[in-house]
Design an enzyme around this catalytic site. Structure first.
Site, PDB file in Angstrom:
ATOM      1  N   LYS A  11      45.586 -11.076  19.242  1.00 19.49           N
ATOM      2  CA  LYS A  11      47.207 -10.575  19.748  1.00 19.49           C
ATOM      3  C   LYS A  11      47.609 -10.930  21.048  1.00 19.49           C
ATOM      4  O   LYS A  11      46.047 -11.339  21.631  1.00 19.49           O
ATOM      5  CB  LYS A  11      47.043  -9.010  19.139  1.00 19.49           C
ATOM      6  N   PRO A  99      38.096 -15.928  22.279  1.00 21.43           N
ATOM      7  CA  PRO A  99      37.878 -15.908  22.959  1.00 21.43           C
ATOM      8  C   PRO A  99      36.599 -14.536  23.179  1.00 21.43           C
ATOM      9  O   PRO A  99      37.755 -13.364  22.733  1.00 21.43           O
ATOM     10  CB  PRO A  99      38.016 -16.137  24.333  1.00 21.43           C
ATOM     11  N   LEU A 104      41.940 -10.197  24.110  1.00 15.29           N
ATOM     12  CA  LEU A 104      42.684 -11.234  22.953  1.00 15.29           C
ATOM     13  C   LEU A 104      42.680  -9.980  21.900  1.00 15.29           C
ATOM     14  O   LEU A 104      43.276 -10.171  20.897  1.00 15.29           O
ATOM     15  CB  LEU A 104      42.690 -12.956  22.706  1.00 15.29           C
ATOM     16  N   ASP A 141      43.325  -1.366  19.128  1.00 16.14           N
ATOM     17  CA  ASP A 141      44.199  -2.024  18.744  1.00 16.14           C
ATOM     18  C   ASP A 141      43.539  -2.889  17.324  1.00 16.14           C
ATOM     19  O   ASP A 141      44.852  -3.655  16.681  1.00 16.14           O
ATOM     20  CB  ASP A 141      43.823  -3.629  19.537  1.00 16.14           C
TER      21      ASP A 141
END
Length: 299
Positions: A11, A99, A104, A141
């Site tokens: 994301k 990563p 992210l 998230d």
């Protein structure tokens, strides 16, 4: 089926507004998530005891990824089993391409993928509402990793609502050799900022609805950029390099250190990527938005 594999995307935050820390220690967020074409794959199979293995592309350092009960994917599996009052276990194998500590949400993607994979492996038919509620218990998230696409996140980010997005966006992603701790960035934010109640800019939502690249470039923002740059001032050079390469705009992804550059189209992204790759080893072009966690089959 004896093994189920699920793919979940990275994301990015097109907007990340951060409010003052709450009594529970979390910050209220007003964010716009977008899922981009970078993925982790999670495979699960029935086992007598819980186990977790992490594999990765050679560019990904997984030395700091725990493989014990603290791993969020393993916690996701146990949580789903407890939700259905099951005395079952599974072997979980994560193939990482997102990563670690890059801003992210790779760990969140792994947790979401595990929830969906085990639900399908055990034919639990967990409702979407229950899966999202379990995801929210695991991390801010994780619900978005299930939903994918483009969405607004509120609360601490776990309350997710899809938004109209008529664009086909291309991003150039510049990874960093060294991760950046999200808690450290938030601590720096609290030290630096006088936070206000966050809100999602209407101009950004309009740009998404219109598929207007220039308008989107003008409206992206990240309240964690300043503290991330304070901890990693070298990232300013990456952002400057992206601007010099012709990107429409650049921003730090979430709490960093990954840097993102919006481009006009695929050809423009390829040109920007090529320019940045002259100085940076790990540079990729990725399309967005993409689907959330979904079952995959390998030929």
């Amino acid at each position: 089926m004896t093994t189920i594999s699920v793919r979940a995307p990275a994301k990015i935050n097109l907007h990340l507004g951060v409010g003052p820390v709450r009594e529970d220690g979390f910050h209220p967020l007003a964010t716009v998530y977008q899922a981009i074409g970078m993925y982790d794959d999670v495979s699960v199979s029935e086992a007598a005891d819980w186990s977790l293995a992490v594999r990765a592309h050679e560019r990904i350092d997984v030395a700091e990824v725990p493989t014990d009960a603290s791993n969020v994917a393993l916690r996701a599996g146990r949580l789903l089993a407890a939700h259905h009052d099951l005395d079952r276990a599974a072997s979980i194998v994560i193939e990482k391409a997102i990563p670690v500590a890059g801003g992210l949400a790779g760990g969140s993607a792994d947790a979401a993928a595990t929830l969906l994979a085990l639900d399908r492996l055990w034919d639990l038919q967990t409702s979407d509402d229950d899966l999202l509620a379990l995801a929210a218990e695991l991390g801010s998230d994780v619900p978005f990793a299930l939903v994918g696409g483009t969405a607004v996140g509120t609360g601490r980010g776990e309350v997710v609502s899809r938004v109209a997005d008529r664009g086909r966006w291309w991003w150039v992603v510049v990874e960093s050799d060294i991760g950046l701790s999200t808690p450290a960035v938030y601590r720096e934010y609290d030290r630096m900022a006088v936070a206000a109640d966050p809100a999602v800019p209407e101009a950004l939502l309009a740009a998404l609805a219109d598929g207007d690249r220039r308008a989107l470039a003008a409206s992206v923002s990240n309240d964690l950029a300043a503290p991330a740059l304070a901890l990693r001032p070298d990232l300013a050079q990456v952002l400057a390099a992206g601007a010099a390469a012709g990107a429409l705009t650049g921003l730090i992804s979430g709490s960093g250190p990954t840097c993102l550059f919006l481009c006009e189209d695929q050809a423009h992204a390829a040109a920007v990527r090529m320019t940045l790759a002259e100085e940076h080893e790990r540079v990729f072009a990725a399309a967005a938005p993409v689907a959330g966690a979904h079952v995959v089959e390998y030929a």
